[in-house]
Enzyme design. Structure first.
Site, mmCIF file in Angstrom:
data_model
loop_
_atom_site.group_PDB
_atom_site.id
_atom_site.type_symbol
_atom_site.label_atom_id
_atom_site.label_comp_id
_atom_site.label_asym_id
_atom_site.label_seq_id
_atom_site.Cartn_x
_atom_site.Cartn_y
_atom_site.Cartn_z
ATOM 1 N N LYS A 168 -6.408 3.594 -4.195
ATOM 2 C CA LYS A 168 -6.517 3.680 -2.734
ATOM 3 C C LYS A 168 -6.862 5.111 -2.322
ATOM 4 O O LYS A 168 -6.200 6.060 -2.746
ATOM 5 C CB LYS A 168 -5.175 3.266 -2.117
ATOM 6 C CG LYS A 168 -5.124 3.426 -0.608
ATOM 7 C CD LYS A 168 -3.753 3.051 -0.059
ATOM 8 C CE LYS A 168 -3.682 3.405 1.406
ATOM 9 N NZ LYS A 168 -2.331 3.246 1.955
ATOM 10 N N THR A 197 4.028 3.907 4.753
ATOM 11 C CA THR A 197 5.091 4.881 4.494
ATOM 12 C C THR A 197 6.362 4.268 3.914
ATOM 13 O O THR A 197 7.288 5.012 3.577
ATOM 14 C CB THR A 197 5.464 5.629 5.790
ATOM 15 O OG1 THR A 197 5.679 4.670 6.827
ATOM 16 C CG2 THR A 197 4.369 6.579 6.202
ATOM 17 N N LEU A 227 15.160 -0.192 3.644
ATOM 18 C CA LEU A 227 15.333 -0.837 4.943
ATOM 19 C C LEU A 227 16.759 -0.766 5.465
ATOM 20 O O LEU A 227 16.990 -0.874 6.669
ATOM 21 C CB LEU A 227 14.891 -2.299 4.839
ATOM 22 C CG LEU A 227 13.479 -2.510 4.276
ATOM 23 C CD1 LEU A 227 13.161 -3.999 4.159
ATOM 24 C CD2 LEU A 227 12.447 -1.815 5.145
ATOM 25 N N ALA A 272 0.857 -1.182 0.000
ATOM 26 C CA ALA A 272 0.000 0.000 0.000
ATOM 27 C C ALA A 272 0.894 1.232 0.000
ATOM 28 O O ALA A 272 1.967 1.224 0.595
ATOM 29 C CB ALA A 272 -0.890 -0.007 1.226
#
Lengths: 507, 498
Positions: free
Chosen positions: A81, A347, A336, A53
C-alpha cells in the site's frame, strides 16, 4: 531470567483479536523474563477484525518482532500500500491520493507547496500529486520497495493491506511460539482487590481462575475490564465524527491488476472503503446511523462493490471517542477497549501498536504500578488519539458538499479549538502548525487541504520571486524524473507474483 | 485562488554583532530583491549569544545552508572542533571518593549503545572511565574516546567513514567570525550603517514604521529584526514587553570573565563546580577562556580566589524570555528574546534556531497575525526547552546541593523521573538537544539512568554483542583519526591563501 531482573510480571491479556494477539506477542517477544503472558480468548465472541489497511509503522512492528515479512504477507494475503485514494470528499467528482511520501522538495527554505500554489495561480502546474513519487506509482498501479539512500527513489514508504481476520491467527501462532500461554474460555467473573480496587483475577465459565498482576483489556467495544469493571469514563466524539456503523462486505477481484492503495469514497452518509488483498477486495460503508438506516447502508455497499459479492454485508457498531484513562488501576486498554476512531486513515492498527509500544516502554518493574508511569501512558495515548481525531475531522469539514444532511452537518459543525487554529493558519498563510510527536505531519495535512480544495488565501511571497518559467521548468524536470522512476517499476501485481514467498496459496 | 503576499521591500536588522550580521546575511539570501540594512548600533555587553565563541552542531548545518563552509571558519575565524563537553563534579563523588565526571557527546549515534544494558551499566560507574580517569562515567561514545586521545579529523569521503557518525561543535573567534560574516553580507548587498538608534516611529499597528539613526537620518522599513541584546532596543519600543521570569528556575545572576590565557587545542571543553557557582573552561586556538557563573552573594574576593586573578569583566544576568518575541513587525533574536547563563553553550544555538524559524516564517509586507502567533508559539517552546535543559543541569546531585531547590517545569520533572526510574526520555517539541543527547547529558552529570524494560529483557548475550560492536567501532575510529593538532596544522598550511 538474567541476574538483576525482577520476577516476571503475570500479564493477562483478555481478548484474542488483532489487538490482543499483537499485545501478547509483542510483550512476550520483547520482554522475555520480565513478563509471563497469558491470553484468554473465546471462540464464541466474534472478532471485529478492523484494520485491513495499515500505515507504514506496521513494518516497524513486524521487523522489531523479528517476523519474516514474506511469511507474514503470505499468511495474511497481504498486498502493498502506497497511500489512500480519497474520492468525492472535497466535492463530488474530485479525488486525491494521500501518499506515504512527500511532494517535491523544499527550496531555499520555502516549502514545495508554496511554489506549487504560485505556479497553480499562474496556470502552469498540474495537480500536486504529479510531484509525488508515491502518488504517481500508485496511480500507475506500480510498486517496488523504496531504495535505501537519499535519492528521490527513497522518498516514499509503504504499508500493507491484509486480511485482518488472518492477522490475529498469524500473531497467535507467533505469540504462542514465543511463550504466550493461551486459554480458551468466556470470562464470567472479575475479582478485584478489596483495598486497592485493582483487578486480581478473572474467572472463566469453566470455573478456571486466572490471576494476574497486570491486565490488558483487548475485549473490543465490550471493554469488559476498563469499561464494565472499572467504569472508566468514555469521552464521546460523535458530535465531530458522527459515523457509528460500518457495513462490511468482501467481493472478488474484477481484474488482474491489484491496486497498491486503499480507496475511500465519500458517500451520502459517510464513506466506503475498498481494500484490495491478494484474493479478494474488502469493502465497507462507514456511516452515521442518524442519517441512514443499516439496511440502506447494506444495500448501498452491495451496489457499490464492483466484483462478485463473497458474503452478505455484516454490520459493525462503534462509538467514536476514547476512554479518559486508557490505563486505570492495573488495567490497560489496547485497541477498541481503549478508544475508537473510524478507519478513514487506516489508524486502527497503528493506535493498538502505539499503545503496545508505550506499554513496553513503561512496563511496570514490579506488581506495584507507579502512578507516574500510568499518568505518562495516559498522557501519550491521549495525545495520539487527539491528533488523529483532528486530522480525521478535517476530511469531513474541509468540503463544499451540500448534497446531503450528513455533509451539511459535518461541513458546518463547530470544530475542536486544536483543529480550528490549524485550519485558520493554513487558510490565512498556507502554513502547517508544526509538531513532531504523534501521527500525520506536514505532508499529510498538505495532501488533505489541497486534495479537498482548501486553498489558502496567501502563500509565501518568496515563491513568487523566481521567474515562473524557471519554476515550471524545475517542476517539469521533477515530473519527468518521477515518471522515469515509475516507468522502471513493475506493476504491483507483477511484483507480488515475482515474490512467490509472499503469495498465499490459491484459494 | 492563493496569492503570494507582497514581499518585504526593506528589512532593518539592528545590532551588528555576530548574530545580527548572520541574520542580515541570511535574510538577504532569502530575499535577494529586498534591501537589507544592518544598523551598527552597539550591542550590549550582556548579549551572550553575540559574544559566544561557540555553538552546537545545529549551527554547522545552518552555516552550510547559508553557504558558510566550515573550512572558511577554520581558515578565517580561528575555528576548531569540540567533540565533548566534560562535566566535572556535577554528580558529586563516586563510591571511592573520587570526583565524578562525565563527557557529553553530540549527535544521535550514541543511541544504541546507551540503551543497552552494557552501556547503561558501564555508564553507571562500575567501570573506571576514559583513559583511566577515576570517577568518570563512560557514556559509551566514540567521541569521548577520540577526545580523550586527542584524535580527530574531517575525512573527505563520498562514502561513510568510521568518523562519519561523530558529530561536533565548532569554536571560533567571535570578532573574526563577525568580520567574516559582515564581509559576506556586504558582498551579498547588505547595507551597513553605523550609529545609534535615537528614535523610532510607531506604525500604529503595534510595530514600527521607521527608526532614526543619530547622524544618519530616518530609515523606513517593512520589517525589523532586533539583535541588540538584552536591552531589546527595538522590541522594547513597540509595546511594554511581557517577560517570563526564570529567576525561580535558574540560579545564576552574575558572570565573571577572566583574562584569556594561552591557546589550548583540545577536543574537549569543561565545566566544573569550584567553591561557588560553576566554572567554564573553553579551549581555542586563540586562548583558553575561563568564565565563572555565580549566584548572588559571592564576594569579589571569592571570585578572585577562584579565578586566580581579578575578573577582566563582569556582567549581571536576569534570566527570562520575552513572551512574544515577534510583536507587530519586530522580531527579537538572541538575548533580545531570551537571557540565560551560557551553560552548555545554548545561547548562540537558540539564537540560530530562532533565526532559522524566522526564515521559515518570513512574512510579507503585511504581517499575518496567525503566522506571527505560530512563530511565537514555537519560539516559546524553544525558550522553554532551553530553560528545561539548563534546569536539568541544576538537578544533578552536587549542583542541587549547591544551588538549592529550584522550580522545575512539569516536563523537566517528567524527564528526571522517567529517566531515573525507567531509562526513557519523554519527547518534547523544539528542545535544543535530541533525546539521545539528553541521555548522554544526564549520564555526564552523574544522574544514573534506570534500565529500560527492553534493556532489562535483552539479557547478557545482547549486552556482550553491543559491547563488542562498540569496541570495534571505537577501534575503527581511532585507526582512522590522526592526532587532531597534526591534522589541523596540515589543513591550515595546505589551505593558506596563495
Amino acid at each position: 531470567m538474567s541476574i538483576g531482573q525482577p520476577k516476571p510480571l503475570r500479564v493477562v491479556v483478555l481478548g484474542g483479536g488483532t489487538a490482543g494477539w499483537m499485545t501478547a506477542a509483542g510483550v512476550a517477544k520483547l520482554l522475555p523474563g520480565l513478563a509471563d503472558v497469558h491470553l484468554i480468548e473465546s471462540k464464541d465472541i466474534g472478532i471485529v477484525g478492523v484494520g485491513e489497511a495499515t500505515l507504514p509503522h506496521i513494518r516497524g512492528f513486524v521487523e522489531r518482532l523479528g517476523i519474516d515479512e514474506a511469511a507474514f504477507m503470505k499468511a495474511t494475503h497481504a498486498t502493498y500500500k502506497l497511500g489512500i485514494d480519497f474520492r468525492d470528499f472535497g466535492s463530488i467528482g474530485t479525488s486525491y491520493i494521500h501518499p506515504f511520501g512527500s511532494f517535491g522538495e523544499e527550496v531555499n527554505g520555502v516549502g514545495f507547496h508554496h511554489y506549487w500554489l504560485e505556479l497553480q495561480r499562474q496556470g502552469m502546474a498540474g495537480p500536486i500529486g504529479d510531484y509525488s513519487l508515491a502518488v504517481q506509482a500508485a496511480q500507475a498501479n506500480r510498486f517496488v520497495p523504496p531504495v535505501q539512500d537519499t535519492s528521490l527513489a527513497s522518498s516514499y514508504g509503504y504499508a500493507y493491506q491484509f486480511d485482518a481476520t488472518l492477522f490475529g491467527p498469524f500473531m497467535r501462532e507467533f505469540g504462542v511460539t514465543n511463550g504466550v500461554r493461551r486459554t480458551e474460555g468466556r470470562v464470567t467473573g472479575v475479582e478485584r482487590d478489596a483495598e486497592t480496587g485493582d483487578v486480581s483475577a478473572l474467572t472463566l465459565e469453566s470455573g478456571e481462575r486466572i490471576e494476574g498482576d497486570l491486565f490488558v483489556d483487548c475485549s473490543g467495544f465490550r471493554s469488559l475490564l476498563l469499561g464494565d469493571t472499572l467504569d472508566e469514563e468514555w469521552e464521546d466524539w460523535t458530535h465531530w465524527l458522527p459515523c457509528d456503523r460500518a457495513a462490511a462486505m468482501p467481493c472478488a477481484h474484477t481484474s488482474d491488476e491489484i491496486a497498491p492503495y486503499t480507496t475511500a469514497t465519500a458517500m451520502p452518509a459517510g464513506w466506503r472503503w475498498r481494500i484490495p488483498l491478494q484474493h479478494r477486495i474488502g469493502n465497507g460503508y462507514v456511516f452515521a446511523s442518524s442519517f441512514i438506516s443499516e439496511d440502506e447502508a447494506c444495500d448501498a455497499i452491495a451496489k457499490a462493490a464492483e466484483g462478485t459479492q463473497l458474503a452478505d454485508p455484516r454490520v459493525l457498531r462503534f462509538r467514536p471517542g476514547r476512554r479518559k484513562k486508557s490505563w486505570s488501576h492495573n488495567v490497560i486498554g489496547v485497541g477498541l477497549a481503549s478508544g475508537f476512531l473510524e478507519p478513514l486513515e487506516s489508524t486502527s492498527i497503528y493506535l493498538a501498536q502505539m499503545a503496545i509500544t508505550y506499554l513496553i516502554e513503561l512496563f511496570p518493574d514490579g506488581p506495584q504500578i507507579d502512578p507516574r508511569d500510568r499518568d505518562e501512558f495516559n498522557r501519550l495515548v491521549d495525545m495520539e488519539y487527539d491528533r488523529v481525531r483532528d486530522f480525521l475531522i478535517l476530511h469531513y469539514n474541509a468540503t463544499t458538499r451540500d448534497d446531503s444532511e450528513f455533509w451539511n452537518h459535518v461541513r458546518t459543525m463547530e470544530l475542536p479549538d486544536s483543529l480550528s487554529g490549524k485550519m485558520e493558519l493554513w487558510r490565512d498563510a498556507g502554513r502547517i502548525e508544526k509538531y513532531s510527536d504523534g501521527l500525520f505531519y506536514d505532508a499529510s495535512w498538505i495532501a488533505v487541504y489541497l486534495g479537498q480544495g482548501v486553498l489558502p488565501q496567501h502563500h509565501d511571497p518568496r515563491a513568487a520571486l523566481p521567474k515562473p518559467q524557471q519554476v515550471a521548468g524545475a517542476l517539469s524536470q521533477l515530473q519527468k524524473t518521477i515518471g522515469d522512476i515509475v516507468t522502471g517499476m513493475p506493476s504491483h501485481t507483477e511484483y507480488l507474483h515475482r515474490q512467490t514467498a509472499r503469495m498465499a496459496d490459491p484459494l | 485562488m492563493s496569492n503570494p503576499r507582497a514581499p518585504l521591500r526593506r528589512i532593518v536588522v539592528a545590532g551588528d554583532g555576530q548574530l545580527g550580521s548572520l541574520a542580515a546575511l541570511a535574510i538577504k539570501q532569502a530575499l535577494p530583491f529586498a534591501e537589507v540594512i544592518i544598523i551598527g548600533t552597539p550591542v550590549d555587553n550582556g548579549a551572550l549569544a553575540d559574544r559566544s565563541p561557540t555553538a552546537l552542531p545545529f549551527t554547522n548545518r545552518f552555516h552550510d545552508r547559508l553557504g558558510l563552509q566550515e573550512e572558511l571558519l577554520l581558515l578565517r575565524a580561528g575555528g576548531c572542533h569540540r567533540l565533548v563537553l566534560r562535566y566535572i563534579g556535577w554528580g558529586g563523588h563516586d563510591g571511592s571518593g573520587a570526583v565524578q565526571h562525565g563527557a557529553m557527546p553530540y549527535g544521535l549515534s550514541n543511541d544504541a549503545s546507551l540503551k543497552t544494558r552494557f552501556a547503561q551499566e558501564w555508564g553507571g560507574g562500575s567501570r573506571s572511565g576514559t583513559e583511566g580517569q577515576s570517577g568518570s562515567q563512560f557514556a559509551g561514545s566514540v567521541a569521548e574516546i577520540l577526545a580523550g586521545r586527542g584524535q580527530f579529523a574531517i575525512l573527505p569521503s563520498e562514502t561513510p567513514t568510521p568518523l562519519s557518525d561523530v558529530d561536533y561543535a565548532l569554536r571560533w573567534n567571535p570578532a573574526a567570525y563577525r568580520d567574516l560574516i559582515i564581509e559576506r553580507a556586504a558582498a551579498a548587498g547588505v547595507r551597513h550603517i553605523a550609529g545609534e538608534i535615537s528614535d523610532t516611529v510607531p506604525d500604529g499597528q503595534g510595530g514600527l514604521s521607521a527608526l532614526t539613526i543619530a547622524g544618519a537620518g530616518t530609515i523606513e522599513a517593512d520589517f525589523f529584526v532586533d539583535c541588540t541584546g538584552p536591552s531589546a532596543a527595538l522590541l522594547s519600543r513597540t509595546a511594554p514587553v511581557k517577560r517570563d521570569d526564570w529567576q525561580e528556575y535558574l540560579p545564576i545572576r552574575q558572570l565573571a570573565f577572566a583574562q584569556p590565557v594561552k591557546p589550548v587545542l583540545s577536543l574537549e571543553d569543561r565545566v566544573s563546580l569550584p567553591q561557588h557557582g560553576w566554572l567554564n573552561e573553553l579551549a581555542g586556538r586563540d586562548a583558553l577562556q575561563l568564565m565563572l557563573a555565580l549566584p548572588d552573594g559571592v564576594s569579589d574576593g571569592q571570585i578572585m580566589d577562584m579565578l586566580g586573578q581579578p575578573p577582566a569583566e563582569s556582567i549581571s544576568l536576569n534570566p527570562g524570555a520575552v513572551c512574544e518575541p515577534w510583536t507587530g513587525n519586530v522580531a527579537a533574536l538572541g538575548d533580545a528574546a531570551a537571557q540565560f547563563e551560557p551553560l552548555g553553550f545554548l545561547n548562540l544555538d537558540l539564537a540560530h534556531r530562532q533565526l532559522e524559524l524566522l526564515l521559515e516564517m518570513l512574512p510579507g509586507q503585511v504581517v499575518d497575525p496567525r503566522e506571527r502567533d505560530e512563530y511565537n508559539r514555537r519560539a516559546g517552546l524553544m525558550a522553554a526547552g532551553v530553560r528545561d535543559v539548563l534546569g536539568l543541569h541544576y538537578a544533578a546531585p552536587a549542583a542541587a546541593e549547591r544551588f538549592g531547590p529550584l522550580k522545575q517545569s512539569a516536563h523537566l520533572k517528567r524527564v528526571l523521573d522517567q529517566s531515573s526510574r525507567r531509562g526513557r526520555i519523554p519527547f518534547s517539541e523544539e528542545l535544543p538537544l535530541a533525546n539521545q543527547e539528553l541521555s548522554a547529558l544526564l549520564a555526564a552529570l552523574g544522574m544514573g539512568s534506570g534500565l529500560t524494560p527492553l534493556a532489562l529483557a535483552e539479557g547478557n548475550d545482547a549486552a556482550e554483542k553491543s559491547r563488542a560492536a562498540f569496541e570495534a567501532k571505537a577501534q575503527a575510529a581511532l585507526s582512522a583519526a590522526p592526532p587532531y593538532g597534526e591534522w589541523l596544522g596540515r589543513f591550515l598550511q595546505s589551505n593558506q591563501p596563495g
